[in-house]
Design a protein around this motif. Sequence first.
Motif, PDB file in Angstrom:
ATOM      1  N   LYS A  98       0.832  -1.211   0.000  1.00 27.57           N
ATOM      2  CA  LYS A  98       0.000   0.000   0.000  1.00 27.57           C
ATOM      3  C   LYS A  98       0.861   1.253   0.000  1.00 27.57           C
ATOM      4  O   LYS A  98       0.496   2.259  -0.615  1.00 27.57           O
ATOM      5  CB  LYS A  98      -0.942  -0.022   1.215  1.00 27.57           C
ATOM      6  N   VAL A  99       2.001   1.223   0.693  1.00 27.38           N
ATOM      7  CA  VAL A  99       2.932   2.356   0.672  1.00 27.38           C
ATOM      8  C   VAL A  99       3.354   2.656  -0.760  1.00 27.38           C
ATOM      9  O   VAL A  99       3.341   3.810  -1.210  1.00 27.38           O
ATOM     10  CB  VAL A  99       4.168   2.062   1.548  1.00 27.38           C
ATOM     11  N   VAL A 100       3.727   1.606  -1.497  1.00 30.93           N
ATOM     12  CA  VAL A 100       4.223   1.797  -2.855  1.00 30.93           C
ATOM     13  C   VAL A 100       3.093   2.215  -3.790  1.00 30.93           C
ATOM     14  O   VAL A 100       3.225   3.159  -4.575  1.00 30.93           O
ATOM     15  CB  VAL A 100       4.908   0.513  -3.356  1.00 30.93           C
ATOM     16  N   MET A 101       1.959   1.536  -3.702  1.00 33.61           N
ATOM     17  CA  MET A 101       0.834   1.843  -4.586  1.00 33.61           C
ATOM     18  C   MET A 101       0.338   3.274  -4.375  1.00 33.61           C
ATOM     19  O   MET A 101       0.063   4.003  -5.334  1.00 33.61           O
ATOM     20  CB  MET A 101      -0.297   0.855  -4.342  1.00 33.61           C
ATOM     21  N   GLU A 102       0.216   3.690  -3.119  1.00 43.06           N
ATOM     22  CA  GLU A 102      -0.322   5.016  -2.836  1.00 43.06           C
ATOM     23  C   GLU A 102       0.598   6.133  -3.323  1.00 43.06           C
ATOM     24  O   GLU A 102       0.144   7.265  -3.540  1.00 43.06           O
ATOM     25  CB  GLU A 102      -0.595   5.154  -1.339  1.00 43.06           C
TER      26      GLU A 102
END
Length: 476
Positions: free
Chosen positions: A228-232
């Motif tokens: 989620k860190v990377v996607m966001e």
Amino acid sequence: MAESDPKIKAPPQITGEPLPRCPGTSYRDLALADTNEVPEFLYQDVYENLGSEPIPATRYTDPTFFELEKEKMWPKVWQFAAREEELPEPGDYVVYENVGKSFILMRQEDGSIKAFYNVCLHRGRKLKLEDGWTAELQCPFHGFTWNNDGSLKNIPCRWDFSHLSDQKMQLPEVSVGRWGGYIFIREAKEGPTIEEFLAPMPEHFKRWKHEECATALWVGKVIPANWKVVMEAFMESWHTVVTHPQLLPFTGDANSMYNIYGDHVNLTVTPFGTMSPHIDPEGKEQQWIVDEFVKYNGRSSDNYEDKEAAAGGFAVTVPEGVTARAALGESLRETTTRMFGHDVSFASDSEMMDALLYNAFPNWSPWAGFQPNIVYRWRPWHDVDHCLMEVRILTRVPPGQEAPKAPAMHFLTDDEKWTAATEIGILGDVFEQDMENLPFVQQGLKSSANGEVQLANYQEIQIRQFQNTLMKYIEA
């Protein structure tokens, strides 16, 4: 431009109090000044004021929360598993894996696709370890064999398995959804169709027809950060001002429009061919904007013109009285039509150059428009602290030609940078700039004193929408 202007056909759809926006030229202003007509949905504000509550940092770092995602969210959502061109012929199959589960997507004789759990029903060995073609599905352990439609073909020493019927030994299937050349799977039997889940994307993409595209290249790398860190990081454009300063001369980062549609889909529209509002325009000519675009934009069709592009042959001269956007739009329409055989003379400047990025919950993000399109996918990688980031480029298949079979993913090792994937060109440098942040976001979240993540009300509204949707699954 005033709301009474007759050219404005798409009034905003805003729930709650409208949120402040960056001063200056809006995306709507740019769209209405376009050379050709821009689809209304690309400049219509559609969002809901979702408030300002912080996000708990533990959603990114807690192994217990990671397990809840595996149990309560992933089995219930449509997951982008493959493209049609990955398995063009009967017997072609793709192995798709995520959060500890493995599936086989198999092309059938009638052209349909079935998806099975990649598990032998005897002792549980995986039936296949990598993509390929097969006339049957045989377990390498003891030789239990199934037909490609999942029906039982053979049990060795059948005399010792009188308790097993053919029906009981049918390979269990998961749901399959197909749209736009993409293939999705879902473990849950009940739920919205793929078209309902992705709405309004199927309606919007009737214009861009990703079913007429094929995977030209595909690169993946494991990132030491939560998925989620990377996607966001790809759900907002305003980090450009510090993370990607070379893009500012031709990127209206803070002029971006952020739309949200229900629970599962959002759209970011970031204009190119216009200067960032963070740049002082004094003394900056339209030709300078174009020259910087040509140097640092990694997506437009000129980058796929092989020898000419490699020799620096792509050049655009801005005529007197013409904007950089108009000059780039005209050049890209001509280049794209010539390269891919699809007449795009009707396309707007926006659709030829802007970042039109759709995010479909939970982890799939295709770009739109008429240029070669980036497609992102993020998958958890074994634990809460790692993910696999994948980048595809789709290009249009010339009329009358068969789509080529998709290339295998170029899997970068831990010690290889994105720039080692030379096929993605300047995009590798852009992704490396992102990597200078994301592993350290994961580390920082674990050290947070207050355990909170704060979000901008408008420019990060899609992250809040994503987090709200995630919690609907977790708390159901």
